[in-house]
Design a protein around this motif. Structure first.
Motif, PDB file in Angstrom:
ATOM      1  N   ILE A   1       0.796  -1.230   0.000  1.00 19.54           N
ATOM      2  CA  ILE A   1       0.000   0.000   0.000  1.00 19.54           C
ATOM      3  C   ILE A   1       0.831   1.284   0.000  1.00 19.54           C
ATOM      4  O   ILE A   1       0.347   2.330  -0.417  1.00 19.54           O
ATOM      5  N   LEU A   2       2.073   1.229   0.451  1.00 12.79           N
ATOM      6  CA  LEU A   2       2.927   2.419   0.466  1.00 12.79           C
ATOM      7  C   LEU A   2       3.741   2.554  -0.823  1.00 12.79           C
ATOM      8  O   LEU A   2       4.559   3.465  -0.943  1.00 12.79           O
ATOM      9  N   GLY A   3       3.505   1.649  -1.765  1.00 11.10           N
ATOM     10  CA  GLY A   3       4.208   1.718  -3.040  1.00 11.10           C
ATOM     11  C   GLY A   3       5.565   1.053  -3.042  1.00 11.10           C
ATOM     12  O   GLY A   3       6.325   1.192  -4.013  1.00 11.10           O
ATOM     13  N   ASP A   4       5.885   0.315  -1.960  1.00 13.04           N
ATOM     14  CA  ASP A   4       7.166  -0.389  -1.907  1.00 13.04           C
ATOM     15  C   ASP A   4       7.133  -1.618  -2.809  1.00 13.04           C
ATOM     16  O   ASP A   4       6.085  -2.202  -3.069  1.00 13.04           O
ATOM     17  N   ARG A   5       8.302  -2.027  -3.262  1.00 11.20           N
ATOM     18  CA  ARG A   5       8.419  -3.240  -4.062  1.00 11.20           C
ATOM     19  C   ARG A   5       8.041  -4.453  -3.215  1.00 11.20           C
ATOM     20  O   ARG A   5       8.375  -4.528  -2.039  1.00 11.20           O
ATOM     21  N   TRP A   6       7.320  -5.400  -3.817  1.00 14.50           N
ATOM     22  CA  TRP A   6       6.954  -6.624  -3.124  1.00 14.50           C
ATOM     23  C   TRP A   6       7.977  -7.697  -3.486  1.00 14.50           C
ATOM     24  O   TRP A   6       8.001  -8.187  -4.618  1.00 14.50           O
ATOM     25  N   PRO A   7       8.854  -8.062  -2.558  1.00 16.38           N
ATOM     26  CA  PRO A   7       9.951  -8.983  -2.897  1.00 16.38           C
ATOM     27  C   PRO A   7       9.453 -10.403  -3.155  1.00 16.38           C
ATOM     28  O   PRO A   7       8.369 -10.791  -2.716  1.00 16.38           O
ATOM     29  N   GLU A   8      10.285 -11.194  -3.820  1.00 16.19           N
ATOM     30  CA  GLU A   8       9.955 -12.597  -4.023  1.00 16.19           C
ATOM     31  C   GLU A   8      10.077 -13.349  -2.701  1.00 16.19           C
ATOM     32  O   GLU A   8      10.653 -12.867  -1.728  1.00 16.19           O
ATOM     33  N   ALA A   9       9.543 -14.574  -2.686  1.00 15.78           N
ATOM     34  CA  ALA A   9       9.394 -15.320  -1.435  1.00 15.78           C
ATOM     35  C   ALA A   9      10.722 -15.544  -0.724  1.00 15.78           C
ATOM     36  O   ALA A   9      10.807 -15.423   0.509  1.00 15.78           O
ATOM     37  N   SER A  10      11.780 -15.883  -1.450  1.00 16.18           N
ATOM     38  CA  SER A  10      13.060 -16.168  -0.792  1.00 16.18           C
ATOM     39  C   SER A  10      13.618 -14.929  -0.102  1.00 16.18           C
ATOM     40  O   SER A  10      14.221 -15.029   0.983  1.00 16.18           O
ATOM     41  N   VAL A  11      13.397 -13.760  -0.691  1.00 15.76           N
ATOM     42  CA  VAL A  11      13.858 -12.515  -0.073  1.00 15.76           C
ATOM     43  C   VAL A  11      13.023 -12.203   1.159  1.00 15.76           C
ATOM     44  O   VAL A  11      13.546 -11.760   2.192  1.00 15.76           O
ATOM     45  N   ARG A  12      11.737 -12.446   1.090  1.00 18.08           N
ATOM     46  CA  ARG A  12      10.876 -12.182   2.239  1.00 18.08           C
ATOM     47  C   ARG A  12      11.252 -13.076   3.429  1.00 18.08           C
ATOM     48  O   ARG A  12      11.206 -12.640   4.581  1.00 18.08           O
ATOM     49  N   LEU A  13      11.630 -14.314   3.165  1.00 26.23           N
ATOM     50  CA  LEU A  13      12.093 -15.180   4.257  1.00 26.23           C
ATOM     51  C   LEU A  13      13.366 -14.627   4.884  1.00 26.23           C
ATOM     52  O   LEU A  13      13.530 -14.655   6.113  1.00 26.23           O
ATOM     53  N   GLU A  14      14.262 -14.117   4.066  1.00 28.82           N
ATOM     54  CA  GLU A  14      15.493 -13.495   4.564  1.00 28.82           C
ATOM     55  C   GLU A  14      15.168 -12.262   5.398  1.00 28.82           C
ATOM     56  O   GLU A  14      15.751 -12.038   6.479  1.00 28.82           O
ATOM     57  N   MET A  15      14.224 -11.445   4.924  1.00 24.14           N
ATOM     58  CA  MET A  15      13.802 -10.262   5.671  1.00 24.14           C
ATOM     59  C   MET A  15      13.170 -10.647   7.002  1.00 24.14           C
ATOM     60  O   MET A  15      13.405 -10.001   8.033  1.00 24.14           O
ATOM     61  N   LEU A  16      12.368 -11.723   6.996  1.00 20.92           N
ATOM     62  CA  LEU A  16      11.707 -12.148   8.227  1.00 20.92           C
ATOM     63  C   LEU A  16      12.726 -12.589   9.268  1.00 20.92           C
ATOM     64  O   LEU A  16      12.595 -12.269  10.460  1.00 20.92           O
ATOM     65  N   GLU A  17      13.750 -13.305   8.844  1.00 17.37           N
ATOM     66  CA  GLU A  17      14.768 -13.740   9.801  1.00 17.37           C
ATOM     67  C   GLU A  17      15.455 -12.546  10.445  1.00 17.37           C
ATOM     68  O   GLU A  17      15.670 -12.516  11.670  1.00 17.37           O
ATOM     69  N   GLU A  18      15.787 -11.527   9.649  1.00 15.86           N
ATOM     70  CA  GLU A  18      16.427 -10.339  10.210  1.00 15.86           C
ATOM     71  C   GLU A  18      15.462  -9.583  11.117  1.00 15.86           C
ATOM     72  O   GLU A  18      15.843  -9.081  12.181  1.00 15.86           O
ATOM     73  N   ALA A  19      14.184  -9.505  10.711  1.00 12.66           N
ATOM     74  CA  ALA A  19      13.183  -8.794  11.515  1.00 12.66           C
ATOM     75  C   ALA A  19      13.001  -9.447  12.879  1.00 12.66           C
ATOM     76  O   ALA A  19      12.924  -8.766  13.912  1.00 12.66           O
ATOM     77  N   VAL A  20      12.944 -10.778  12.910  1.00 17.95           N
ATOM     78  CA  VAL A  20      12.785 -11.486  14.188  1.00 17.95           C
ATOM     79  C   VAL A  20      14.005 -11.245  15.075  1.00 17.95           C
ATOM     80  O   VAL A  20      13.873 -10.999  16.288  1.00 17.95           O
TER      81      VAL A  20
END
Length: 317
Positions: free
Chosen positions: A112-131
């Motif tokens: 909704i903020l216009g950010d790029r929606w990353p592919e699944a493997s990148v989102r898993l990487e982001m989730l690990e860093e976020a946790v």
């Protein structure tokens, strides 16, 4: 034998309705609450989407049940440092009875903020860093972080619970199950998929597993099926569509391919006790620790009477 909780649907109900459902859930014998975290509903027929953290504050004053988000995406729309503050405050309000369920999210809510929606493997990487970052902040110490995806400068949470907030990770595929086993305090999933559970348990040991099931109780089984199909046909869409379609309108278009037969095969409908017990028995046999049941539609009071008087006692709850 697992515990049985109730799944509050922010996509269908107003804040006041959700609080009232939580009260009825406690009276009916449910032992905990899940609550969805969305910016949009899946389709316009569902019709609601309140800010989950405001509703959790209200729940903390209305019931004594523990609460978990199912699930929050701390990746794009909300920075993990902001999610950490919301989760820590919720845990204080609920006297420690709060768990943070996290996952890699859907474009429906996160674009909704216009950010790029990353592919699944990148989102898993982001989730690990976020946790990792949220766990640092839950200590109440000052945190500065320079990571691949997130930066934090001189951040400190002053309102924190006595114990760090447990973080459970949602998974529907093998890579996510491996990640949940490695970094999560538990697993969140929907189907009683033994292969997925074995993968998680092989990666993370004896951590708890939490599952969810939507049902549509009603005295008229055909009408209940029509309601489930009208409101939640989207759940039967295959593959990665749930993660990549960007608007409720797109989900409405895709859901035209979902028949009532698809929904009937997945969602217990009507008031046959045996149908509901049989669906939940699959979770019992898969050794889930807690199963959360969500009632589709407006027939909430009848659902709670039915489950409190007939279904939960049959399951030993």
């Amino acid at each position: 034998m697992p515990q049985f909780g109730y799944f509050l649907s922010c996509e269908e109900h107003t804040p006041a309705e959700l609080v009232e459902q939580a009260r009825m859930a406690e009276q009916a014998g449910f032992t905990s609450l899940w609550i969805s975290d969305h910016y949009h509903p899946w389709n316009d027929n569902q019709g609601e989407s309140p800010f989950v953290w405001s509703v959790i504050g209200a729940l903390s004053q209305a019931v004594s049940l523990p609460v978990e988000t199912a699930v929050t995406c701390p990746l794009v729309r909300l920075h993990p440092a902001v999610v950490a503050q919301a989760a820590a405050t919720s845990a204080v309000q609920l006297a420690g009875g709060f768990r943070l369920g996290v996952g890699t999210g859907e474009a429906l809510n996160e674009h909704i903020l216009g950010d790029r929606w990353p592919e699944a493997s990148v989102r898993l990487e982001m989730l690990e860093e976020a946790v990792h970052l949220m766990r640092l902040l839950f200590t109440g110490e000052q945190v500065s972080h320079r990571g691949r995806h997130y930066s934090v400068e001189n951040a400190r949470l002053y309102t924190v619970p006595d114990e760090p907030v447990p973080i459970d990770v949602s998974a529907f595929g093998p890579q996510a199950a491996d990640l949940a086993g490695r970094i999560g305090d538990g697993l969140i999933t929907m189907a009683p998929d033994r292969t997925l559970l074995e993968r998680f348990r092989g990666s993370g040991g004896g951590k708890p597993v939490y599952g969810g099931l939507k049902v549509c109780w009603g005295t008229d089984g055909e009408e209940a099926l029509r309601t489930a199909h009208r409101l939640w046909a989207n759940e039967q869409l295959p593959g990665e569509l749930l993660q990549i379609l960007p608007t409720p309108r797109h989900f409405e278009q895709a859901s035209q391919l979902v028949t009532r037969q698809h929904v009937q095969a997945a969602v217990p409908c009507g008031n046959d006790v045996e149908v509901h017990v049989a669906a939940l028995t699959k979770y019992v046999e898969a050794e889930f620790d807690t199963v959360y049941i969500g009632q589709i539609g407006k027939e909430q009071r009848g659902f709670f009477e039915f489950y409190g008087n007939e279904v939960l006692p049959r399951l030993g709850a």
